[in-house]
Design an enzyme around this catalytic site. Structure first.
Site, PDB file in Angstrom:
ATOM      1  N   ASP A   1      -2.513   5.943  -0.648  1.00 25.25           N
ATOM      2  CA  ASP A   1      -2.886   4.728  -0.125  1.00 25.25           C
ATOM      3  C   ASP A   1      -3.897   4.474   0.845  1.00 25.25           C
ATOM      4  O   ASP A   1      -3.815   5.164   1.855  1.00 25.25           O
ATOM      5  CB  ASP A   1      -1.501   4.140   0.235  1.00 25.25           C
ATOM      6  CG  ASP A   1      -1.427   2.532   0.338  1.00 25.25           C
ATOM      7  OD1 ASP A   1      -2.496   1.938   0.643  1.00 25.25           O
ATOM      8  OD2 ASP A   1      -0.407   1.896   0.701  1.00 25.25           O
TER       9      ASP A   1
ATOM     10  N   HIS B   1      -2.480  -3.436  -9.769  1.00 29.67           N
ATOM     11  CA  HIS B   1      -2.805  -3.755  -8.232  1.00 29.67           C
ATOM     12  C   HIS B   1      -4.126  -3.799  -7.898  1.00 29.67           C
ATOM     13  O   HIS B   1      -4.873  -4.469  -7.155  1.00 29.67           O
ATOM     14  CB  HIS B   1      -1.859  -3.016  -7.427  1.00 29.67           C
ATOM     15  CG  HIS B   1      -1.955  -3.213  -5.959  1.00 29.67           C
ATOM     16  ND1 HIS B   1      -1.705  -4.107  -5.203  1.00 29.67           N
ATOM     17  CD2 HIS B   1      -2.425  -2.501  -4.811  1.00 29.67           C
ATOM     18  CE1 HIS B   1      -1.825  -4.233  -4.257  1.00 29.67           C
ATOM     19  NE2 HIS B   1      -2.607  -3.132  -3.796  1.00 29.67           N
TER      20      HIS B   1
HETATM   21  C1  HEM Z   1       3.633  -2.535  -0.131  1.00 34.10           C
HETATM   22  C2  HEM Z   1       2.618  -3.107  -0.331  1.00 34.10           C
HETATM   23  C3  HEM Z   1       1.370  -2.540  -1.042  1.00 34.10           C
HETATM   24  C4  HEM Z   1       1.334  -1.179  -1.635  1.00 34.10           C
HETATM   25  C5  HEM Z   1       2.275  -0.030  -1.839  1.00 34.10           C
HETATM   26  C6  HEM Z   1      -0.044  -1.159  -1.899  1.00 34.10           C
HETATM   27  C7  HEM Z   1      -0.497   0.189  -2.487  1.00 34.10           C
HETATM   28  C8  HEM Z   1      -1.949   0.330  -2.760  1.00 34.10           C
HETATM   29  C9  HEM Z   1      -2.546   1.347  -3.755  1.00 34.10           C
HETATM   30  C10 HEM Z   1      -1.650   2.493  -3.994  1.00 34.10           C
HETATM   31  C11 HEM Z   1      -3.764   1.400  -3.752  1.00 34.10           C
HETATM   32  C12 HEM Z   1      -4.778   2.309  -4.659  1.00 34.10           C
HETATM   33  C13 HEM Z   1      -5.354   3.042  -3.768  1.00 34.10           C
HETATM   34  C14 HEM Z   1      -6.184   2.532  -2.609  1.00 34.10           C
HETATM   35  O1  HEM Z   1      -7.288   2.059  -2.797  1.00 34.10           O
HETATM   36  O2  HEM Z   1      -5.826   2.437  -1.523  1.00 34.10           O
HETATM   37  C15 HEM Z   1      -4.208  -0.199  -3.135  1.00 34.10           C
HETATM   38  C16 HEM Z   1      -5.413  -0.444  -3.070  1.00 34.10           C
HETATM   39  C17 HEM Z   1      -5.536  -1.780  -2.491  1.00 34.10           C
HETATM   40  N1  HEM Z   1      -4.556  -2.581  -2.178  1.00 34.10           N
HETATM   41 FE1  HEM Z   1      -2.706  -2.284  -1.869  1.00 34.10          FE
HETATM   42  N2  HEM Z   1      -0.599  -2.106  -1.657  1.00 34.10           N
HETATM   43  C18 HEM Z   1      -0.016  -2.921  -0.939  1.00 34.10           C
HETATM   44  C19 HEM Z   1      -0.125  -4.159  -0.297  1.00 34.10           C
HETATM   45  C20 HEM Z   1      -1.485  -4.754  -0.579  1.00 34.10           C
HETATM   46  C21 HEM Z   1      -1.626  -5.806   0.120  1.00 34.10           C
HETATM   47  C22 HEM Z   1      -0.539  -7.139   0.655  1.00 34.10           C
HETATM   48  C23 HEM Z   1      -2.996  -6.337  -0.193  1.00 34.10           C
HETATM   49  C24 HEM Z   1      -3.747  -7.479   0.345  1.00 34.10           C
HETATM   50  C25 HEM Z   1      -3.376  -8.734   0.401  1.00 34.10           C
HETATM   51  C26 HEM Z   1      -3.584  -5.263  -0.571  1.00 34.10           C
HETATM   52  C27 HEM Z   1      -4.834  -4.647  -0.931  1.00 34.10           C
HETATM   53  C28 HEM Z   1      -5.357  -3.802  -1.584  1.00 34.10           C
HETATM   54  C29 HEM Z   1      -6.884  -3.428  -1.871  1.00 34.10           C
HETATM   55  C30 HEM Z   1      -8.123  -4.630  -1.549  1.00 34.10           C
HETATM   56  C31 HEM Z   1      -6.891  -2.435  -2.500  1.00 34.10           C
HETATM   57  C32 HEM Z   1      -8.326  -1.682  -2.788  1.00 34.10           C
HETATM   58  C33 HEM Z   1      -8.601  -2.252  -4.303  1.00 34.10           C
HETATM   59  C34 HEM Z   1      -9.717  -1.579  -4.615  1.00 34.10           C
HETATM   60  O3  HEM Z   1     -10.989  -1.687  -4.042  1.00 34.10           O
HETATM   61  O4  HEM Z   1      -9.801  -0.645  -5.649  1.00 34.10           O
HETATM   62  N3  HEM Z   1      -2.447  -4.147  -1.030  1.00 34.10           N
HETATM   63  N4  HEM Z   1      -2.998  -0.488  -2.752  1.00 34.10           N
END
Ligand code: HEM
Length: 341
Positions: free
Chosen positions: A157, A249
Site C-alpha cells: 500500500d 481500485h
Molecule cells: C482500506 C482502504 C483502502 C485500501 C486497503 C487501499 C489499498 C490500496 C492499494 C493496495 C493500492 C495499490 C498500491 C498503491 O499504489 O498504493 C491503492 C492505490 C491507491 N489508492 Fe487506495 N486503498 C484504500 C482506500 C483509499 C481511499 C479512501 C482513497 C482515496 C479517496 C484511495 C486512493 C488511492 C489512490 C489515489 C491510489 C493510487 C492509484 C494509482 O495511482 O495507481 N485509496 N490503494
C-alpha cells in the site's frame, strides 16, 4: 519515497474554551513548536517524566495541523480547501472520533517513545486544548529501506504515491495559490476505514487481485511487469476483458481517470480487537496529503464509494480535515503565519 516510521500516535484536540483566541492561542503554538522541535532533535521534554530514560529517541516525526475553529480563533482567513468533507454513500461515521480543532501526529520507530512524546505534548497543551480522539497505528517492521509497507489486507500500500517533483506539486501549497498563511503547507484528510477482514480473507488470491488491479504478493499491476511498472488500463485478456477490471481500485483512483488529481497517501494499520459481533475492529487509518481536497480526495472518494470493488470490504468510520501548517521560519514557530493578521 522514504518509508515512514512504523509507529503512529495521532491525537485530535478541541479548544478547551471557545474564548481562547489571539495572543493566548499563539502562546500554545509557541510552546508546542519548541517542544516538537526538541523531540524531533532527539531530546526529551520535561512533560515526558522518566518514561524515555535509557531509550534512544530516534526518528520522531511530528506533524501539526489545525481545524476550522483554530483558524478562526487565530484571526486567519479560512482557506477554500477547508470546506467540510461531504458525506459519501456507505459510510458510517462516528462524530466523536471525527473532526477536531488541532491535530498532532507523532510517528516514530519506538512504540514507547512515540506514545510518551504524544502524551507529553498533550500535557503541555492542557491549558488550551483537550484531547478529542486518538488513533494508534503501525506499519510492518521494514525489511528493506524504501520498500512499500503491506496493510492488513496483505497488499503493498503506497506503491503509486507521487515522488520527487510530482510529490511536491501534489502536496505543498504553492505561494500565491491559496491564502498566504498556507504557503508551503498542505491539507490532510484522515479516515479510519474498517476492513471487513473475514470476508476479505475468504476470497481467492485471484479475486483479491482483481479488486485492486495488482498482484497481491509482488504489487505488480495485473497488466504485467513489476511493482513500479506503469499499469496498462487498456490491456485485454484473451476473452477481450480488461485485465485491470473496470471496478478495480487502482483504475478508479488513478490520476489518469481523475483529471490528474494526485494525493500522497500515508496509511497506518490499526487493530482494536473485535466488535461485539465478532468481526475484527481493524483496518487502515487512511491519511492523504494534498493541495486541495475539493479537487482530489472528495471527487475520488465519491467515485470509489459508489463503484470501487474494494468498497464491499471497507467501511469509513471517521473523517477529519486539517490544514497542516508550514514549517517555522528561522527563530519563529510552527503556526506563526496564522497570527500575522
Ligand atoms: C482500506 C482502504 C483502502 C485500501 C486497503 C487501499 C489499498 C490500496 C492499494 C493496495 C493500492 C495499490 C498500491 C498503491 O499504489 O498504493 C491503492 C492505490 C491507491 N489508492 Fe487506495 N486503498 C484504500 C482506500 C483509499 C481511499 C479512501 C482513497 C482515496 C479517496 C484511495 C486512493 C488511492 C489512490 C489515489 C491510489 C493510487 C492509484 C494509482 O495511482 O495507481 N485509496 N490503494
Amino acid at each position: 519515497v522514504d518509508r515512514p516510521p512504523p509507529q503512529l500516535r495521532f491525537t485530535a484536540y478541541d479548544l478547551a474554551d471557545p474564548a481562547i483566541a489571539g495572543s493566548a492561542l499563539q502562546g500554545a503554538f509557541q510552546r508546542l513548536s519548541s517542544a516538537a522541535a526538541q523531540l524531533m532533535a532527539g531530546r526529551r521534554i520535561a512533560e515526558q517524566g522518566s518514561v524515555s530514560t535509557g531509550s534512544t529517541p530516534a526518528g520522531l516525526q511530528i506533524t501539526i495541523g489545525v481545524g476550522e475553529r483554530v483558524i478562526r480563533a487565530a484571526g486567519a482567513t479560512l482557506p477554500g480547501p477547508m470546506a467540510p468533507i461531504p458525506p459519501f454513500p456507505g459510510e458510517d461515521l462516528d462524530a466523536a472520533a471525527s473532526g477536531g480543532d488541532l491535530a498532532i501526529s507523532v510517528c516514530g520507530d519506538d512504540p514507547l517513545l512515540t506514545s510518551s512524546a504524544a502524551r507529553a505534548l498533550g500535557t503541555l497543551l492542557a491549558a488550551w486544548f483537550r484531547p478529542r480522539w486518538t488513533r494508534s497505528g503501525f506499519l510492518p517492521a521494514a525489511t528493506e529501506p524504501g520498500s512499500t509497507p503491506r496493510n492488513l489486507m496483505g497488499q503493498l500500500d503506497g506503491t503509486d504515491n507521487p515522488a520527487g517533483a510530482r510529490q511536491d506539486l501534489a502536496v505543498w501549497v504553492a505561494p500565491g495559490a491559496d491564502v498566504a498563511w498556507m504557503a508551503d503547507g498542505t491539507y490532510l484528510v484522515c479516515r479510519r476505514i474498517r476492513m471487513k477482514l473475514a470476508a476479505w480473507d475468504g476470497l481467492t488470491t485471484a479475486a483479491k487481485q482483481r479488486v485492486i488491479g495488482r498482484e497481491l504478493v509482488s504489487g505488480a499491476p495485473l497488466s504485467g511487469g513489476t511493482e513500479h511498472s506503469t499499469p496498462s488500463f487498456t490491456a485485454l485478456d484473451a476473452a477481450g476483458t480488461p485485465v485491470i477490471p473496470a471496478d478495480a481500485h487502482i483504475r478508479l483512483s488513478h490520476p489518469a481517470h481523475n483529471a490528474g488529481a494526485t494525493m500522497m497517501r500515508r496509511g497506518y494499520s490499526y487493530d482494536d480487537g473485535y466488535l461485539p459481533d465478532g468481526q475484527p475492529r481493524a483496518g487502515l487509518f487512511f491519511q492523504a496529503f494534498q493541495t486541495d481536497p475539493r479537487a482530489t480526495f472528495v471527487p475520488i472518494q465519491r467515485r470509489l464509494a459508489s463503484t470501487d470493488a474494494l468498497s464491499a470490504f471497507t467501511v469509513h468510520e471517521t473523517s477529519a480535515l486539517f490544514a497542516v501548517l508550514p514549517g517555522a521560519s528561522q527563530g519563529g514557530f510552527v503556526g506563526e503565519t496564522l497570527f500575522l493578521g
